[in-house]
Write a protein that holds these residues in place. Structure first.
Motif, short mmCIF file in Angstrom:
data_model
loop_
_atom_site.label_atom_id
_atom_site.label_comp_id
_atom_site.label_asym_id
_atom_site.label_seq_id
_atom_site.Cartn_x
_atom_site.Cartn_y
_atom_site.Cartn_z
N VAL A 124 -3.51 5.82 -4.22
CA VAL A 124 -2.81 4.77 -3.49
C VAL A 124 -2.83 3.49 -4.32
CG1 VAL A 124 -2.79 3.38 -1.38
CG2 VAL A 124 -3.49 5.78 -1.29
N GLU A 125 -1.65 2.90 -4.46
CA GLU A 125 -1.53 1.62 -5.15
C GLU A 125 -1.52 0.52 -4.10
OE1 GLU A 125 1.10 -0.22 -8.75
OE2 GLU A 125 2.16 0.98 -7.25
N ARG A 126 -2.37 -0.49 -4.31
CA ARG A 126 -2.48 -1.58 -3.32
C ARG A 126 -2.38 -2.93 -4.00
NH1 ARG A 126 -6.46 0.68 0.87
NH2 ARG A 126 -4.91 1.74 2.14
N SER A 128 0.87 -1.17 0.00
CA SER A 128 0.00 0.00 0.00
C SER A 128 0.91 1.22 0.00
CB SER A 128 -0.91 -0.01 1.23
OG SER A 128 -1.79 1.09 1.19
N LYS A 129 0.97 1.90 -1.14
CA LYS A 129 1.85 3.06 -1.21
C LYS A 129 1.18 4.21 -1.95
CE LYS A 129 4.37 1.59 -5.32
NZ LYS A 129 5.65 1.31 -5.92
N ILE A 130 1.46 5.39 -1.45
CA ILE A 130 0.95 6.61 -2.08
C ILE A 130 1.74 6.84 -3.35
CG2 ILE A 130 0.73 9.12 -1.85
CD1 ILE A 130 0.40 8.64 1.20
N ILE A 131 1.03 7.00 -4.47
CA ILE A 131 1.72 7.28 -5.73
C ILE A 131 1.56 8.73 -6.16
CG2 ILE A 131 1.79 4.89 -6.53
CD1 ILE A 131 -0.67 5.45 -8.26
N SER A 132 0.57 9.43 -5.59
CA SER A 132 0.47 10.87 -5.84
C SER A 132 -0.45 11.50 -4.80
CB SER A 132 -0.03 11.18 -7.25
OG SER A 132 -1.39 10.88 -7.38
N ILE A 185 -9.57 3.54 -9.60
CA ILE A 185 -9.46 4.12 -10.94
C ILE A 185 -8.79 3.16 -11.91
CG2 ILE A 185 -9.63 6.53 -10.22
CD1 ILE A 185 -6.60 6.72 -10.28
N SER A 186 -8.13 2.14 -11.39
CA SER A 186 -7.64 1.04 -12.21
C SER A 186 -7.41 -0.15 -11.29
CB SER A 186 -6.35 1.41 -12.95
OG SER A 186 -5.27 1.58 -12.05
N GLY A 187 -7.51 -1.35 -11.88
CA GLY A 187 -7.27 -2.51 -11.05
C GLY A 187 -8.06 -3.73 -11.50
N ASP A 188 -7.97 -4.75 -10.67
CA ASP A 188 -8.54 -6.05 -11.01
C ASP A 188 -10.03 -6.16 -10.76
OD1 ASP A 188 -6.05 -6.96 -11.87
OD2 ASP A 188 -5.51 -7.69 -9.87
N ALA A 189 -10.59 -5.35 -9.88
CA ALA A 189 -12.03 -5.37 -9.66
C ALA A 189 -12.71 -4.55 -10.75
CB ALA A 189 -12.38 -4.80 -8.28
N PRO A 229 -5.33 -19.35 -4.25
CA PRO A 229 -4.71 -18.06 -3.93
C PRO A 229 -5.14 -17.00 -4.95
CG PRO A 229 -3.09 -19.56 -4.88
CD PRO A 229 -4.38 -20.33 -4.75
N ILE A 230 -5.38 -15.79 -4.46
CA ILE A 230 -5.72 -14.69 -5.35
C ILE A 230 -4.84 -13.50 -5.03
CG2 ILE A 230 -8.14 -15.37 -5.67
CD1 ILE A 230 -8.82 -13.04 -3.70
N THR A 231 -4.54 -12.73 -6.05
CA THR A 231 -3.82 -11.47 -5.90
C THR A 231 -4.61 -10.43 -6.67
OG1 THR A 231 -1.68 -12.58 -5.77
CG2 THR A 231 -1.65 -10.24 -6.34
N MET A 232 -4.94 -9.34 -5.98
CA MET A 232 -5.68 -8.26 -6.62
C MET A 232 -4.87 -6.97 -6.50
SD MET A 232 -9.66 -8.98 -5.77
CE MET A 232 -10.19 -7.84 -7.01
N ARG A 233 -4.71 -6.30 -7.60
CA ARG A 233 -4.00 -5.03 -7.64
C ARG A 233 -5.00 -3.92 -7.95
NH1 ARG A 233 1.31 -6.24 -7.79
NH2 ARG A 233 1.84 -8.36 -8.38
N SER A 234 -4.73 -2.75 -7.39
CA SER A 234 -5.62 -1.62 -7.67
C SER A 234 -4.90 -0.30 -7.42
CB SER A 234 -6.87 -1.69 -6.79
OG SER A 234 -6.53 -1.54 -5.44
N VAL A 235 -5.42 0.72 -8.07
CA VAL A 235 -5.06 2.10 -7.75
C VAL A 235 -6.38 2.75 -7.34
CG1 VAL A 235 -4.21 4.32 -8.59
CG2 VAL A 235 -3.11 2.20 -9.34
N VAL A 236 -6.39 3.23 -6.11
CA VAL A 236 -7.60 3.82 -5.54
C VAL A 236 -7.36 5.30 -5.29
CG1 VAL A 236 -9.23 3.77 -3.61
CG2 VAL A 236 -8.25 1.64 -4.47
N GLN A 237 -8.30 6.13 -5.71
CA GLN A 237 -8.21 7.57 -5.45
C GLN A 237 -9.09 7.90 -4.26
OE1 GLN A 237 -7.97 10.36 -8.65
NE2 GLN A 237 -9.47 11.69 -7.65
#
Length: 191
Positions: A87-89, A75-79, A121-125, A99-107
Motif C-alpha cells: 500500500v502506498e500512503r 492510500s492505494k493498493i499497488i500490489s 519497505i520504502s518511505g520517509d520514515a 507542515p509535513i508530508t510523509m510518503r511510504s510504501v507499506v507491506q
C-alpha cells in the motif's frame, strides 16, 4: 518574533509531555502509550468498537478506505500477492506550525483473520513496523496496534513524541468512529 513563537510553542509542548495522559477516549475505551527508546518510539494502542470479528477484519483490510482518516491524503493498493498487500500512503499533517508530508510504501501480511503484520519497505520514515490484532470482547471487538517508529527529522525527539501521542490519538478515534459509521451503513461485508 517567529523564533520566539517557535520556542514558546516548544516549551508548552515539552511541559505537556511531563504530564502525559494515556487513557484518552472513554467512548471507545482507547488507550495509547508511547515509549521512547533512543531514536525510536514504541507505540502501543488499543480501542474497542461494536463490530463483529468478521467486520473488524474487513475494516482493517480496507486499505484504500484509510483515506477517510484525518491526515491520510492518499492510500492505494499497488500490489496484492497471496496474503501480502503493498500500500502506498501519503500523510499530511503539522508539527507545531510546520507542515509535513510523509510518503511510504507499506507491506501488509495478512497472517489470519485476526492478525496483520506490516512493515514500511520504502518511505520517509527510517523505520515503521508493527502489527494489528483483533480480539472479540463482549459485544464488540478490541483492535490492538503495536508499532516501532523511527522518523528521520530535524525536529527534537520530545516534540516528535508529543506529536505522535496527539495525532495517533486523533487517528485511532477517527478509525473507531469511521468503523462505527460503516457498520451503521452495512458496508463491511459481514452479516
Amino acid at each position: 518574533m517567529l523564533n520566539k513563537l517557535f520556542f514558546s510553542l516548544l516549551f508548552v509542548s515539552c511541559q505537556a509531555l511531563l504530564n502525559p495522559v494515556y487513557a484518552i477516549s472513554n467512548t471507545y475505551d482507547l488507550h495509547l502509550q508511547v515509549y521512547p527508546n533512543e531514536d525510536q518510539f514504541q507505540i502501543i494502542a488499543d480501542y474497542k468498537v461494536s463490530l463483529s470479528p468478521c467486520q473488524a477484519s474487513a475494516y482493517l483490510k480496507d486499505y484504500e478506505g484509510a483515506r477517510s482518516i484525518p491526515g491520510i491524503k492518499e492510500s492505494k493498493i499497488i500490489s496484492r500477492s497471496g496474503n501480502q498487500v503493498k500500500v502506498e500512503r501519503v500523510v499530511e499533517d503539522r508539527i507545531m506550525l510546520i507542515p509535513i508530508t510523509m510518503r511510504s510504501v507499506v507491506q501488509y501480511k495478512e497472517l489470519s483473520e485476526q492478525i496483520i503484520d506490516f512493515e514500511q519497505i520504502s518511505g520517509d520514515a527510517k523505520l515503521y513496523k508493527g502489527s494489528w490484532r483483533i480480539e472479540p470482547e463482549g459485544e464488540g471487538t478490541r483492535f490492538q496496534f503495536r508499532a516501532n517508529v523511527e522518523v528521520s527529522s530535524f525536529v527534537p525527539q520530545i516534540v516528535v513524541e508529543y506529536f505522535i501521542k496527539n495525532q495517533m490519538t486523533k487517528r485511532f478515534e477517527a478509525m473507531a468512529e469511521n468503523a462505527t459509521q460503516r457498520l451503521a451503513q452495512k458496508q463491511l461485508g459481514c452479516k
